[in-house]
Scaffold this active site. Sequence first.
Site, PDB file in Angstrom:
ATOM      1  N   SER A 291      -0.709 -84.677 -28.581  1.00 41.58           N
ATOM      2  CA  SER A 291      -1.960 -85.424 -28.622  1.00 41.58           C
ATOM      3  C   SER A 291      -1.688 -86.903 -28.332  1.00 41.58           C
ATOM      4  O   SER A 291      -1.147 -87.236 -27.277  1.00 41.58           O
ATOM      5  CB  SER A 291      -2.651 -85.207 -29.971  1.00 41.58           C
TER       6      SER A 291
ATOM      7  N   GLU B  82      -8.235 -75.980 -26.862  1.00 42.06           N
ATOM      8  CA  GLU B  82      -7.991 -77.269 -27.507  1.00 42.06           C
ATOM      9  C   GLU B  82      -9.145 -77.647 -28.438  1.00 42.06           C
ATOM     10  O   GLU B  82      -8.935 -78.205 -29.511  1.00 42.06           O
ATOM     11  CB  GLU B  82      -7.814 -78.356 -26.455  1.00 42.06           C
TER      12      GLU B  82
ATOM     13  N   HIS C  13      -6.240 -77.271 -30.802  1.00 38.18           N
ATOM     14  CA  HIS C  13      -5.474 -78.507 -30.667  1.00 38.18           C
ATOM     15  C   HIS C  13      -4.563 -78.702 -31.876  1.00 38.18           C
ATOM     16  O   HIS C  13      -5.028 -78.853 -33.003  1.00 38.18           O
ATOM     17  CB  HIS C  13      -6.453 -79.679 -30.560  1.00 38.18           C
TER      18      HIS C  13
END
Length: 388
Positions: free
Chosen positions: A79, A201, A303
């Site tokens: 990320s 995600e 995610h």
Amino acid sequence: GGRPIYDGRALARDHDVVVVTFNYRLGPLGFLSHPDLDLPEVPSGNYGMWDQLAALRWVHTHAERFGGDPERILIFGQSAGAVSTCRLVASPAAAGSFAAAVLQSGACNASPRHRASAIGRAYVRNAGCENTGDVRACLEALDGITLVEAFEPLSSGTNVVGSGNWNGVVDGVLVPEDPRTRIARGAHNQVPLIVGSTREENGRGAPAITDETEYEAALRALYGPVGLDDEDIRAILEAYPVEAHGSPRDAYVAVTSDVRFTCPASRDATLFSEAQDPPVYRYLFAHTADRGGPGLSALGAWHGIDLFFTFGSLQTASPLTSGPTDRAVTDAVQSAWTGLAADGTPGDLGWPAWDGNRLMLFDGGARVVEDPRSTQCAFWDTLLRQGG
């Protein structure tokens, strides 16, 4: 760096590597850009990146004392960590301090100076330091609580386009120019790379969309403000029909995951592969935990789920116990990451370099497949080129 999900003990133990995690300043404390804070050799806006460089240089200097090899350092992040990793790959200040890199669910970008300064001015105004005559002195006199309360949250989550946030800044020093521009010219730190993302995600971040009307309304609310018109929205609905995804929410998850993560990963992998000689490898992480139950499994490969497998922390950092395919995925991911550190190749998985088509799919194990999202990413490339 101290959160249980980042516990590196299992990775270090099972693969004979030294695992280092570290902290750096976040939000306005790490990335506040304002002209009154600029110093001759340290422009404002990249304090968190200076922290990262300090940690990386320390590791390079002392690696041997911990049984490591300073010439075989892999940097990897997920990320915002992947965005930071890419900026380090692009930064001349980080040259020679690492030998390979992995970008997990994060694109290669940095905020232009004018955009970062606009965010910084708003922050200084919220903090009450705008017209004080000495912005630096005013901010330094504030306590930590006030500094945090002046922080207007700018979402960098999975359910947004990502137009502006507390991000690294093109400061002319650590980040001399837009990272992608520098990479395209081959002026970056050319090292073997792994680039990828998870399939869903936005599986945890998407709203509770129950019908097609809400699906269309959610797309308009999200993408209308950034310039997509009615024709563009209709095109998205045709490219991501509900009947092809199982539910309106699943279709929305596919749209937002592709546009924000999957397709940028594809573009960045292609950008790197065309600009450097060291190999570039691409993956898609589609695995859900064996024993996650129907509720968790319905969210897909969301995610951050890949971190449990990267670090081998599924059992220690979650209420789940590892099942047989979880173990297979963990072994595959860890072998690839540590193999890249050891000799620049992702283990013995038979993983080909990215050719615009073949990638590694982590799902119950690891296998090479043709890119399952190539059609969708071609759609977005066309839409964006048309000015959407």
